[in-house]
Design an enzyme around this catalytic site. Structure first.
Site, PDB file in Angstrom:
ATOM      1  N   CYS A  56      42.266 -24.390  43.903  1.00  0.00           N
ATOM      2  CA  CYS A  56      41.586 -24.663  42.634  1.00  0.00           C
ATOM      3  C   CYS A  56      42.541 -25.272  41.606  1.00  0.00           C
ATOM      4  O   CYS A  56      42.109 -26.009  40.717  1.00  0.00           O
ATOM      5  CB  CYS A  56      41.006 -23.376  42.054  1.00  0.00           C
ATOM      6  SG  CYS A  56      40.032 -22.381  43.199  1.00  0.00           S
ATOM      7  N   ASP A  88      41.212 -15.548  43.538  1.00  0.00           N
ATOM      8  CA  ASP A  88      40.281 -14.498  43.940  1.00  0.00           C
ATOM      9  C   ASP A  88      40.050 -14.507  45.446  1.00  0.00           C
ATOM     10  O   ASP A  88      40.013 -13.454  46.089  1.00  0.00           O
ATOM     11  CB  ASP A  88      38.929 -14.693  43.240  1.00  0.00           C
ATOM     12  CG  ASP A  88      39.026 -14.528  41.731  1.00  0.00           C
ATOM     13  OD1 ASP A  88      40.118 -14.234  41.239  1.00  0.00           O
ATOM     14  OD2 ASP A  88      37.995 -14.699  41.058  1.00  0.00           O
ATOM     15  N   CYS A 129      40.321 -22.297  38.369  1.00  0.00           N
ATOM     16  CA  CYS A 129      39.816 -21.127  39.083  1.00  0.00           C
ATOM     17  C   CYS A 129      38.961 -20.252  38.166  1.00  0.00           C
ATOM     18  O   CYS A 129      38.927 -20.435  36.953  1.00  0.00           O
ATOM     19  CB  CYS A 129      40.978 -20.329  39.672  1.00  0.00           C
ATOM     20  SG  CYS A 129      40.519 -19.277  41.081  1.00  0.00           S
ATOM     21  N   ASP A 130      38.279 -19.269  38.771  1.00  0.00           N
ATOM     22  CA  ASP A 130      37.215 -18.524  38.108  1.00  0.00           C
ATOM     23  C   ASP A 130      37.571 -17.977  36.737  1.00  0.00           C
ATOM     24  O   ASP A 130      36.820 -18.158  35.774  1.00  0.00           O
ATOM     25  CB  ASP A 130      36.767 -17.354  38.989  1.00  0.00           C
ATOM     26  CG  ASP A 130      36.124 -17.792  40.279  1.00  0.00           C
ATOM     27  OD1 ASP A 130      36.127 -19.009  40.561  1.00  0.00           O
ATOM     28  OD2 ASP A 130      35.631 -16.937  41.015  1.00  0.00           O
ATOM     29  N   LYS A 131      38.676 -17.245  36.621  1.00  0.00           N
ATOM     30  CA  LYS A 131      38.992 -16.568  35.365  1.00  0.00           C
ATOM     31  C   LYS A 131      39.761 -17.476  34.417  1.00  0.00           C
ATOM     32  O   LYS A 131      39.863 -17.183  33.226  1.00  0.00           O
ATOM     33  CB  LYS A 131      39.790 -15.279  35.628  1.00  0.00           C
ATOM     34  CG  LYS A 131      39.132 -14.342  36.628  1.00  0.00           C
ATOM     35  CD  LYS A 131      37.678 -14.091  36.339  1.00  0.00           C
ATOM     36  CE  LYS A 131      36.982 -13.329  37.445  1.00  0.00           C
ATOM     37  NZ  LYS A 131      36.941 -13.993  38.751  1.00  0.00           N
ATOM     38  N   CYS A 201      35.924 -23.591  44.589  1.00  0.00           N
ATOM     39  CA  CYS A 201      34.942 -23.345  45.647  1.00  0.00           C
ATOM     40  C   CYS A 201      33.686 -24.185  45.454  1.00  0.00           C
ATOM     41  O   CYS A 201      33.183 -24.349  44.345  1.00  0.00           O
ATOM     42  CB  CYS A 201      34.595 -21.861  45.694  1.00  0.00           C
ATOM     43  SG  CYS A 201      36.025 -20.822  46.080  1.00  0.00           S
ATOM     44  N   GLU A 451      35.865  -8.102  42.536  1.00  0.00           N
ATOM     45  CA  GLU A 451      34.755  -8.761  43.213  1.00  0.00           C
ATOM     46  C   GLU A 451      34.722  -8.283  44.665  1.00  0.00           C
ATOM     47  O   GLU A 451      35.755  -7.948  45.231  1.00  0.00           O
ATOM     48  CB  GLU A 451      34.925 -10.275  43.198  1.00  0.00           C
ATOM     49  CG  GLU A 451      34.681 -10.907  41.848  1.00  0.00           C
ATOM     50  CD  GLU A 451      34.837 -12.416  41.883  1.00  0.00           C
ATOM     51  OE1 GLU A 451      35.106 -12.966  42.969  1.00  0.00           O
ATOM     52  OE2 GLU A 451      34.694 -13.050  40.825  1.00  0.00           O
ATOM     53  N   SER A 477      31.381 -11.897  43.712  1.00  0.00           N
ATOM     54  CA  SER A 477      31.711 -13.317  43.658  1.00  0.00           C
ATOM     55  C   SER A 477      30.446 -14.110  43.378  1.00  0.00           C
ATOM     56  O   SER A 477      29.330 -13.668  43.683  1.00  0.00           O
ATOM     57  CB  SER A 477      32.296 -13.756  45.004  1.00  0.00           C
ATOM     58  OG  SER A 477      32.270 -15.159  45.137  1.00  0.00           O
TER      59      SER A 477
END
Length: 561
Positions: A56, A88, A129-131, A201, A451, A477
Site C-alpha cells: 500500500c 494490517d 494503507c487503512d489507518k 487492497c 480486525e 476488515s
C-alpha cells in the site's frame, strides 16, 4: 490560479522565519539547501507515509516527489517528512494486529507535532494503507491549516486460473484448505498470484472505502480515489495537489471549512451506497471529533436506511476499484447520488468549488454494470446497519451489502481471544446455526481492537458464511462479508453484556429490526455481573498500555481522549 505567493499566505512560517532574532532558525534551514527565496515563501509540509512493510505504501515517495514539484511550481517551499504505517494484512491474526488502530492515533499525533513545531502554512498528506488515511485527515482537521489528501492508489487484481483474485481470496483460501476443499498447491498458487504490485487492497475494503469517502468529503481532488497505484496519472494528480494546496492558502480555505456536518454526511452516504467497510464508522466518528462536528453512531443507520445501494463492489459484489476507475471512478457514484437528491451539492471542496460544481462537467457513463441507477438499486437501503439491544446497549456495526443472511438465533460459542476462535474454526468445531462470540478484543480490552479477517474468511472458506453469525467487540476488515457484527459496545473489558455471555446462551442477530440480543433472564444477568472482574491487560507498559488507558468506546470512534 495565481502562481505568486503573498505575505498573508505565511501565517505560520513567518513566526519562525522573520526578523533578526530568527537568524538561528534560518541558518539551520540554509544547511538543508534553502536560500533567501525559499525562506520567504509559504512552507508546505508533505507527510509521506512511505514504507517497505506493505504494498500500500511502498511506492509513495514518487507520489510525494510529484507533490513537491507542484508546491514549487506555485512559489511554495515543500518539506517532506515521514510517519509510521503498519500492514494490517501482514499482521492479521497475530498479536501484532493490535497495533493497527493504535497507529491511526500515532499518525495523527505525529503529523500534528511536526506541522506545529515547524510552522507549516499548509499540508499535503500522501497515504495508502487503512489507518493512514483517517489518521491524516484527523491531523488536518486538528491543525486546521490548508490541507489536501493524496491517495497512494489501489492495487491491480491478480489472476488465478483465468479469474480475478485479490488478498481476500487468499484469506478465504486458508479456510478452504483447512476444510479440504483445495490442495496445498492451490493455496500456494493463490498466494503468489493475488497481489501483483504496489497499491492498497483491490476491493472496496477499508483503504478504498476511505479514499472514496475522502473524495466525497471534499478533501481530495476529484478522481483521485480510484486511480491505481501503478498508473501514471497518480503523479499528475499529486502534482495538481501540490499546486492546489497553494491555491487553498491564497483563498484561506481550511479543513474545518470543508469538513462540516453536511460533508461528513455526504461521505457516509457514499460509504453506504457503495457497500463500504464497517471501519468507516470508527473513522468518521473520530474525524468528526477532530473537526469539532457533532456526530452520533445512530446517524450512520439513519443515513444507510435512506441511501440506495448502487455499487457492485467486492467483497459483497463483483468488481474492484480499478474496474470502477475505468468507468469514471467515484465521480460516477457521486453524480448519480447527487442527481437523485441523496447528497448536499453545496459543500465546499479543496478545489475551492462546491461538490456540485466539481461534477458539472462529468458525463455519466451508462454503458457499464458496476454502478446502477438510484431508481433501480441493488437494494433500497445502504450497506451498513447499526444494531442495538441487550447485548449491545451502545451499538454495534454490521455490513449488509449484497447479503440475504440477515437473521440468526442460535447458541453462543464463546471465545476470549481471536486465536482460540480461529483454532476452533480450523478444527471444524463450529456448526451451522452457531453464533461465534469473540470478546476482550475491543479498543481497551485488546488492547487495540484487532480486525479479524482471518477468522471471518476461514468461516466463509469453509462454506459457513451464510449459516453462522459472528459477534465481537473487535473489528473486521473491509474484506469481511457475511453476518459478522463488530464494534459491540460497551466492550467486554469494561463489563459490557458481551463479557457475561456463557457457552450455549441463545443470541439473536436481527438486522432488519436492528437488534442484537441475548436471551437471558435479567436476574441471571445481574448475578453474572456481580461476580465479573475486569481482566488484567497483557501489556503493562508501552504504546499498547498507554492506549488502553486513554481510549474511548468504539461507539465514540475509539479515540484517545
Amino acid at each position: 490560479m495565481t502562481s505568486r505567493a503573498t505575505p498573508n499566505m505565511r501565517i505560520k512560517s513567518s513566526e519562525i522565519m522573520d526578523g533578526p532574532d530568527r537568524a538561528p532558525s534560518r541558518a539551520m534551514l540554509r544547511a538543508t539547501g534553502l536560500g533567501d527565496k525559499d525562506l520567504n515563501q509559504p512552507f508546505v509540509g508533505i507527510a509521506n507515509l512511505a514504507s517497505d512493510v506493505t504494498p500500500c505504501n511502498v511506492h509513495l515517495t514518487r507520489i510525494a516527489d510529484a507533490v513537491k514539484q507542484g508546491v514549487r511550481s506555485e512559489c511554495g517551499t515543500p518539506f517532506t517528512f515521514g510517519t509510521i504505517t503498519v500492514s494490517d494484512a501482514v499482521s492479521m491474526g497475530t498479536q501484532g494486529m493490535k497495533a493497527s488502530l493504535i497507529s491511526r492515533e500515532v499518525i495523527a499525533d505525529s503529523i500534528e507535532l511536526v506541522a506545529f513545531a515547524e510552522g507549516f502554512d499548509g499540508l499535503v498528506t500522501v497515504a495508502g494503507c487503512d489507518k493512514n488515511m483517517p489518521g491524516t485527515i484527523m491531523a488536518a482537521a486538528r491543525l486546521n491549516i490548508p490541507s489536501i489528501f493524496v491517495y497512494g492508489g489501489t492495487i491491480l487484481p491478480g489472476s488465478y486460473k483465468g479469474k480475478s483474485i485479490n488478498i481476500q481470496d487468499v484469506f478465504e483460501a486458508v479456510g478452504a484448505y483447512s476444510a479440504g476443499k483445495i490442495s496445498l498447491t492451490d493455496l500456494q498458487e493463490i498466494e503468489v498470484s493475488a497481489c501483483p504490485g504496489a497499491g492498497s487492497c483491490a476491493g472496496l475494503f477499508t483503504a478504498n472505502t476511505m479514499s472514496a469517502a475522502i473524495e466525497a468529503l471534499g478533501m481530495a481532488l476529484p478522481g483521485d480515489a480510484s486511480i491505481p497505484a501503478v498508473d501514471g496519472r497518480k503523479e499528475v494528480w499529486a502534482n495538481r495537489a501540490g499546486s492546489s494546496v497553494m491555491n487553498l492558502l491564497r483563498l484561506g480555505i481550511r479543513p474545518r471549512d470543508i469538513i462540516t456536518k453536511e460533508s461528513i454526511r455526504n461521505a457516509i452516504t457514499v460509504v453506504c451506497a457503495m457497500g463500504g467497510s464497517t471501519n468507516a464508522v470508527l473513522h468518521f466518528l473520530a474525524i468528526a471529533r477532530e473537526a469539532q462536528v457533532d456526530l452520533e453512531i445512530d446517524e450512520f443507520d439513519e443515513i444507510s436506511l435512506r441511501t440506495p445501494y448502487i455499487a457492485d463492489m467486492k467483497p459483497g459484489g463483483r468488481y474492484v476499484m480499478a474496474d470502477l476507475d475505468r468507468v469514471g471512478g467515484v465521480s460516477l457514484v457521486l453524480k448519480r447520488l447527487l442527481s437523485g437528491g441523496y447528497l448536499r451539492g453545496d459543500t465546499l471542496t479543496i478545489t475551492g468549488k462546491t461538490l456540485e460544481e466539481n461534477l458539472e462537467d462529468f458525463e455519466d457513463v451508462t454503458d457499464q454494470q458496476i454502478v446502477v441507477s438510484v431508481k433501480e438499486p441493488f437494494s433500497k437501503t445502504g450497506g451498513l446497519a447499526i444494531l442495538k439491544g441487550t447485548l449491545a446497549p451502545d451499538g454495534s456495526v454490521v455490513k449488509v451489502a449484497g447479503k440475504k443472511h440477515l437473521f440468526q438465533r442460535g447458541p453462543a460459542r464463546v471465545f476470549d481471544r481471536e486465536e482460540d476462535a480461529f483454532q476452533a474454526i480450523e478444527n471444524q468445531r463450529i456448526r451451522p446455526g452457531d453464533v461465534v462470540i469473540i470478546r476482550y478484543e475491543g479498543p481497551r480490552g485488546g488492547p487495540g481492537m484487532r480486525e479479524m479477517l482471518g477468522v471471518t474468511a476461514a468461516l466463509v472458506g469453509q462454506g459457513l458464511g451464510e449459516v453462522v453469525a459472528l459477534v465481537t467487540d473487535g473489528r473486521f476488515s473491509g474484506a469481511t462479508h457475511g453476518l459478522m457484527v463488530g464494534h459491540v459496545a460497551p466492550e467486554a473489558a469494561v463489563g459490557g453484556p458481551i463479557a457475561l455471555i456463557e457457552e450455549g446462551d441463545v443470541v439473536v442477530v436481527d438486522v432488519e429490526n436492528r437488534r442484537l440480543d441475548i436471551e437471558i433472564d435479567q436476574t441471571e444477568l445481574l448475578k453474572r455481573q456481580s461476580s465479573w472482574k475486569p481482566p488484567k491487560i497483557d501489556y503493562p507498559a508501552g504504546a499498547l498500555s498507554k492506549y488502553a488507558k486513554l481510549v474511548s468506546s468504539a461507539s465514540d470512534g475509539a479515540v484517545t481522549l
